[in-house]
Design a protein around this motif. Structure first.
Motif, PDB file in Angstrom:
ATOM      1  N   GLU A  68       0.864  -1.182   0.000  1.00 19.96           N
ATOM      2  CA  GLU A  68       0.000   0.000   0.000  1.00 19.96           C
ATOM      3  C   GLU A  68       0.900   1.232   0.000  1.00 19.96           C
ATOM      4  O   GLU A  68       1.602   1.499   0.980  1.00 19.96           O
ATOM      5  CB  GLU A  68      -0.918   0.013   1.225  1.00 19.96           C
ATOM      6  CG  GLU A  68      -1.917  -1.115   1.262  1.00 19.96           C
ATOM      7  CD  GLU A  68      -2.969  -1.031   0.169  1.00 19.96           C
ATOM      8  OE1 GLU A  68      -3.282   0.081  -0.298  1.00 19.96           O
ATOM      9  OE2 GLU A  68      -3.482  -2.101  -0.216  1.00 19.96           O
ATOM     10  N   LEU A  69       0.903   1.979  -1.108  1.00 16.27           N
ATOM     11  CA  LEU A  69       1.803   3.122  -1.243  1.00 16.27           C
ATOM     12  C   LEU A  69       1.499   4.236  -0.242  1.00 16.27           C
ATOM     13  O   LEU A  69       2.404   4.973   0.161  1.00 16.27           O
ATOM     14  CB  LEU A  69       1.771   3.649  -2.674  1.00 16.27           C
ATOM     15  CG  LEU A  69       2.401   2.694  -3.696  1.00 16.27           C
ATOM     16  CD1 LEU A  69       2.124   3.180  -5.110  1.00 16.27           C
ATOM     17  CD2 LEU A  69       3.892   2.547  -3.449  1.00 16.27           C
ATOM     18  N   ALA A  70       0.253   4.354   0.187  1.00 18.41           N
ATOM     19  CA  ALA A  70      -0.098   5.381   1.171  1.00 18.41           C
ATOM     20  C   ALA A  70       0.536   5.112   2.535  1.00 18.41           C
ATOM     21  O   ALA A  70       0.569   5.995   3.391  1.00 18.41           O
ATOM     22  CB  ALA A  70      -1.610   5.497   1.309  1.00 18.41           C
ATOM     23  N   SER A  71       1.089   3.923   2.727  1.00 19.82           N
ATOM     24  CA  SER A  71       1.701   3.576   4.012  1.00 19.82           C
ATOM     25  C   SER A  71       3.179   3.949   4.085  1.00 19.82           C
ATOM     26  O   SER A  71       3.872   3.553   5.021  1.00 19.82           O
ATOM     27  CB  SER A  71       1.520   2.078   4.296  1.00 19.82           C
ATOM     28  OG  SER A  71       2.375   1.286   3.474  1.00 19.82           O
ATOM     29  N   VAL A  72       3.666   4.753   3.132  1.00 19.18           N
ATOM     30  CA  VAL A  72       5.065   5.156   3.128  1.00 19.18           C
ATOM     31  C   VAL A  72       5.382   5.942   4.404  1.00 19.18           C
ATOM     32  O   VAL A  72       4.580   6.748   4.882  1.00 19.18           O
ATOM     33  CB  VAL A  72       5.430   5.969   1.859  1.00 19.18           C
ATOM     34  CG1 VAL A  72       4.710   7.313   1.813  1.00 19.18           C
ATOM     35  CG2 VAL A  72       6.934   6.145   1.733  1.00 19.18           C
ATOM     36  N   HIS A  73       6.560   5.679   4.965  1.00 20.19           N
ATOM     37  CA  HIS A  73       6.976   6.330   6.209  1.00 20.19           C
ATOM     38  C   HIS A  73       8.464   6.660   6.132  1.00 20.19           C
ATOM     39  O   HIS A  73       9.296   5.761   5.986  1.00 20.19           O
ATOM     40  CB  HIS A  73       6.702   5.408   7.397  1.00 20.19           C
ATOM     41  CG  HIS A  73       7.116   5.978   8.699  1.00 20.19           C
ATOM     42  ND1 HIS A  73       6.478   7.053   9.291  1.00 20.19           N
ATOM     43  CD2 HIS A  73       8.135   5.646   9.526  1.00 20.19           C
ATOM     44  CE1 HIS A  73       7.078   7.344  10.425  1.00 20.19           C
ATOM     45  NE2 HIS A  73       8.081   6.505  10.586  1.00 20.19           N
ATOM     46  N   THR A  74       8.777   7.958   6.184  1.00 21.96           N
ATOM     47  CA  THR A  74      10.178   8.408   6.125  1.00 21.96           C
ATOM     48  C   THR A  74      10.580   9.210   7.364  1.00 21.96           C
ATOM     49  O   THR A  74      11.590   9.903   7.343  1.00 21.96           O
ATOM     50  CB  THR A  74      10.421   9.284   4.879  1.00 21.96           C
ATOM     51  OG1 THR A  74       9.646  10.480   4.994  1.00 21.96           O
ATOM     52  CG2 THR A  74      10.105   8.538   3.593  1.00 21.96           C
ATOM     53  N   ARG A  75       9.779   9.166   8.405  1.00 19.04           N
ATOM     54  CA  ARG A  75       9.997   9.911   9.649  1.00 19.04           C
ATOM     55  C   ARG A  75       9.782  11.414   9.482  1.00 19.04           C
ATOM     56  O   ARG A  75      10.273  12.205  10.266  1.00 19.04           O
ATOM     57  CB  ARG A  75      11.391   9.637  10.240  1.00 19.04           C
ATOM     58  CG  ARG A  75      11.623   8.179  10.572  1.00 19.04           C
ATOM     59  CD  ARG A  75      13.008   7.903  11.101  1.00 19.04           C
ATOM     60  NE  ARG A  75      13.998   8.511  10.218  1.00 19.04           N
ATOM     61  CZ  ARG A  75      15.153   9.000  10.629  1.00 19.04           C
ATOM     62  NH1 ARG A  75      15.475   8.967  11.893  1.00 19.04           N
ATOM     63  NH2 ARG A  75      16.005   9.530   9.780  1.00 19.04           N
ATOM     64  N   PHE A  88       4.724  11.998  -6.904  1.00 11.94           N
ATOM     65  CA  PHE A  88       5.489  10.760  -6.718  1.00 11.94           C
ATOM     66  C   PHE A  88       4.606   9.538  -6.941  1.00 11.94           C
ATOM     67  O   PHE A  88       4.421   9.110  -8.064  1.00 11.94           O
ATOM     68  CB  PHE A  88       6.149  10.746  -5.324  1.00 11.94           C
ATOM     69  CG  PHE A  88       7.261  11.741  -5.196  1.00 11.94           C
ATOM     70  CD1 PHE A  88       8.544  11.441  -5.633  1.00 11.94           C
ATOM     71  CD2 PHE A  88       7.024  12.998  -4.672  1.00 11.94           C
ATOM     72  CE1 PHE A  88       9.570  12.364  -5.537  1.00 11.94           C
ATOM     73  CE2 PHE A  88       8.039  13.939  -4.565  1.00 11.94           C
ATOM     74  CZ  PHE A  88       9.314  13.629  -4.998  1.00 11.94           C
ATOM     75  N   PHE A  89       4.053   8.945  -5.868  1.00 12.62           N
ATOM     76  CA  PHE A  89       3.328   7.673  -5.985  1.00 12.62           C
ATOM     77  C   PHE A  89       1.900   7.807  -6.504  1.00 12.62           C
ATOM     78  O   PHE A  89       1.342   6.841  -6.998  1.00 12.62           O
ATOM     79  CB  PHE A  89       3.291   6.947  -4.642  1.00 12.62           C
ATOM     80  CG  PHE A  89       4.634   6.496  -4.146  1.00 12.62           C
ATOM     81  CD1 PHE A  89       5.547   5.893  -4.993  1.00 12.62           C
ATOM     82  CD2 PHE A  89       4.989   6.658  -2.819  1.00 12.62           C
ATOM     83  CE1 PHE A  89       6.785   5.464  -4.535  1.00 12.62           C
ATOM     84  CE2 PHE A  89       6.216   6.231  -2.338  1.00 12.62           C
ATOM     85  CZ  PHE A  89       7.115   5.635  -3.197  1.00 12.62           C
ATOM     86  N   ASP A  90       1.278   8.960  -6.335  1.00 10.19           N
ATOM     87  CA  ASP A  90      -0.126   9.145  -6.702  1.00 10.19           C
ATOM     88  C   ASP A  90      -0.968   8.026  -6.078  1.00 10.19           C
ATOM     89  O   ASP A  90      -1.727   7.322  -6.739  1.00 10.19           O
ATOM     90  CB  ASP A  90      -0.293   9.168  -8.217  1.00 10.19           C
ATOM     91  CG  ASP A  90      -1.566   9.862  -8.658  1.00 10.19           C
ATOM     92  OD1 ASP A  90      -2.305  10.378  -7.781  1.00 10.19           O
ATOM     93  OD2 ASP A  90      -1.830   9.889  -9.872  1.00 10.19           O
ATOM     94  N   THR A 118       5.291  -3.327 -10.467  1.00  9.79           N
ATOM     95  CA  THR A 118       4.308  -2.372 -10.968  1.00  9.79           C
ATOM     96  C   THR A 118       4.163  -1.232  -9.965  1.00  9.79           C
ATOM     97  O   THR A 118       3.878  -1.473  -8.784  1.00  9.79           O
ATOM     98  CB  THR A 118       2.944  -3.042 -11.202  1.00  9.79           C
ATOM     99  OG1 THR A 118       3.105  -4.114 -12.136  1.00  9.79           O
ATOM    100  CG2 THR A 118       1.924  -2.047 -11.734  1.00  9.79           C
ATOM    101  N   ILE A 119       4.389  -0.012 -10.463  1.00 14.36           N
ATOM    102  CA  ILE A 119       4.186   1.211  -9.686  1.00 14.36           C
ATOM    103  C   ILE A 119       3.466   2.192 -10.603  1.00 14.36           C
ATOM    104  O   ILE A 119       3.882   2.388 -11.750  1.00 14.36           O
ATOM    105  CB  ILE A 119       5.513   1.842  -9.213  1.00 14.36           C
ATOM    106  CG1 ILE A 119       6.400   0.834  -8.491  1.00 14.36           C
ATOM    107  CG2 ILE A 119       5.243   3.060  -8.321  1.00 14.36           C
ATOM    108  CD1 ILE A 119       7.805   1.334  -8.192  1.00 14.36           C
ATOM    109  N   LYS A 120       2.410   2.815 -10.105  1.00 17.90           N
ATOM    110  CA  LYS A 120       1.651   3.792 -10.892  1.00 17.90           C
ATOM    111  C   LYS A 120       1.231   3.231 -12.248  1.00 17.90           C
ATOM    112  O   LYS A 120       1.366   3.876 -13.276  1.00 17.90           O
ATOM    113  CB  LYS A 120       2.456   5.081 -11.080  1.00 17.90           C
ATOM    114  CG  LYS A 120       2.627   5.885  -9.817  1.00 17.90           C
ATOM    115  CD  LYS A 120       3.463   7.131 -10.026  1.00 17.90           C
ATOM    116  CE  LYS A 120       2.730   8.144 -10.866  1.00 17.90           C
ATOM    117  NZ  LYS A 120       3.420   9.453 -10.878  1.00 17.90           N
TER     118      LYS A 120
END
Length: 189
Positions: A68-75, A88-90, A118-120
């Motif tokens: 799930e791209l919405a779960s990205v976490h970079t602090r 970026f991910f849309d 597969t991305i976007k």
């Protein structure tokens, strides 16, 4: 690892049983690293699922992962929000990144896992360098396997090309993205 040409995969790796192994999300990390100015930004994805299906031969085994791209976490909440956006991910329009293996082969004691990422809504082939870490039992008596995998990709090839030009022809964000996975998976009954 033993030479898999002398027998079946499950007979050459002690304790490895054929079957479907579900990725244990509590003991797995899917992450990335990308250059930003003079440092590197590291991030992970917190919501994902996947499985590894071990067959009698390595060539017949497969792996599938959905992130799930919405779960990205970079602090950094502001950066995470920007990564979720159309720059970026849309993630609203294309919420999942997927990997489906197409081939696996032994390379010495390690492996190369080929597949389609597969991305976007853009699908391209990639190869992951895989180090198999072994087979064991967890505290609940389940058979578990562990491995690390890595690859480098060009984010532009997947349509993720947002950038900010800087003086001297430099760019704010690097194109190369290093992907790394630390995976533990449990054999399903």
């Amino acid at each position: 690892m033993s030479d898999t040409t002398t027998g079946t995969l499950t007979s050459t790796i002690p304790g490895l049983a054929a079957g479907t192994y579900a990725i244990d999300t509590a003991h797995t990390e899917i992450g990335f690293t990308v250059r930003h100015l003079m440092t590197k930004v590291r991030g992970t994805f917190e919501d994902f699922s996947g499985e590894i299906v071990v067959k009698d031969t390595i060539e017949d085994s497969v792996a599938n992962v959905a992130v799930e791209l919405a779960s990205v976490h970079t602090r950094n909440a502001q950066r995470d929000g920007h990564l979720r956006s159309g720059d970026f991910f849309d993630a609203e329009k294309s919420p999942k990144m997927t990997f489906t293996s197409t081939a696996i082969k032994a390379e010495g004691d390690d492996y190369v896992l080929a597949g389609e990422l597969t991305i976007k809504d853009v699908t391209k082939p990639i190869e992951l360098a895989v180090e198999f870490l072994g087979v064991d039992q967890n505290a609940y008596g389940q058979t578990i396997i562990g491995f690390e995998a890595s690859a480098s990709i060009s984010r532009k090839e997947w349509g993720i090309d947002f950038n900010v030009p800087l003086e001297g022809g430099k760019l704010l964000i690097g194109d190369k993205v290093d992907i790394h996975l630390d995976v533990q998976a449990a054999l399903q009954a």
